[in-house]
Motif scaffolding. Structure first.
Motif: not given
Length: 253
Positions: A7-28
């Motif tokens: 569960e902790a790994d899944t939560h961490q992965q979601k946090l990391e994905e959200w950061q990538v999402r924010k960066d990619l949206a910023a790049a657009y």
């Protein structure tokens, strides 16, 4: 204990994905801010953390200044949509180009592809990018070329595109546009900034008449100095996010 760790790994992965999402949206949003967008066409992508080999790409039909972190579409290597927001379409040509790079390059955390006029102009120039400026010379050691084969809808083109890309960080798609690869969104965008600036300078310079070229020694010195060009992202990206927060807020939702 194992379930808690999972569960902790899944939560961490979601946090990391959200950061990538924010960066990619910023790049657009930054592409739109710099005037490099092409209506709803061209595309930027980023690999999602985790073992599934999924990546994020724009929802086909949104203008780049409209894109947010939550609107990005998650697809697998076959182009199947894994998760999407309100728009459920992906540009087929975008999938062809970006899946090719993400599948062939382990270091391809992010890929940026544009049709901006100066980049297309230089891609169509017989000699490609010329050493007319310091910026261009910083790019030359990272640059490769891929010949035009038509709109990128043929999945067979992926093999030829990745062969031509090799280990390069920048590519001129002949008669088509520009492409950059980075370990992160910040790095891919920074490479694109340098490549687009070099193309812009070349178009302006060639309109002025006879040009002055530096010596081969100067070109080689600059090539060596450019080997760590991607590290510039550690300085440029925070500054670009501050610019975006003042000019186009709302990308991180």
């Amino acid at each position: 204990m194992q379930s808690e760790m999972k569960e902790a790994d899944t939560h961490q992965q979601k946090l990391e994905e959200w950061q990538v999402r924010k960066d990619l949206a910023a790049a657009y949003r930054l592409v739109a801010l710099y005037g490099w967008d092409d209506l709803v066409f061209t595309h930027l992508s980023a690999r999602v953390p985790g073992p599934e080999h999924h990546f994020l790409i724009n929802p086909y039909g949104l203008l780049f200044h409209e894109i947010t972190a939550s609107s990005l579409i998650k697809v697998n290597q076959d182009g199947t949509i894994v998760q999407s927001g309100s728009v459920h379409r992906v540009n087929p040509a975008g999938f062809t180009i970006h899946s090719a790079v993400h599948m062939s390059r382990e270091d391809a955390g992010a890929v940026v592809h544009l049709h901006a006029p100066d980049g297309v102009a230089v891609s169509a120039h017989r000699d490609g990018l010329l050493p007319l400026s310091q910026t261009a010379m910083l790019c030359l050691g990272h640059l490769s070329y891929h010949g035009y084969e038509g709109v990128a809808l043929n999945l067979d083109e992926r093999e030829r595109l990745t062969r031509d890309l090799g280990n390069a960080r920048m590519m001129l798609l002949r008669n088509h546009g520009t492409l950059t690869v980075g370990r992160t969104v910040a790095e891919a965008f920074t490479y694109m900034y340098f490549l687009m600036k070099a193309c812009e300078i070349q178009v302006r310079t060639l309109s002025c008449g006879p040009t002055y070229l530096p010596t081969e020694e100067a070109i080689e010195t600059t090539r060596v100095q450019s080997e760590e060009l991607g590290k510039a992202a550690t300085l440029t990206w925070p500054a670009l996010l501050r610019l975006l927060d003042s000019r186009s807020p709302g990308y991180a939702i």
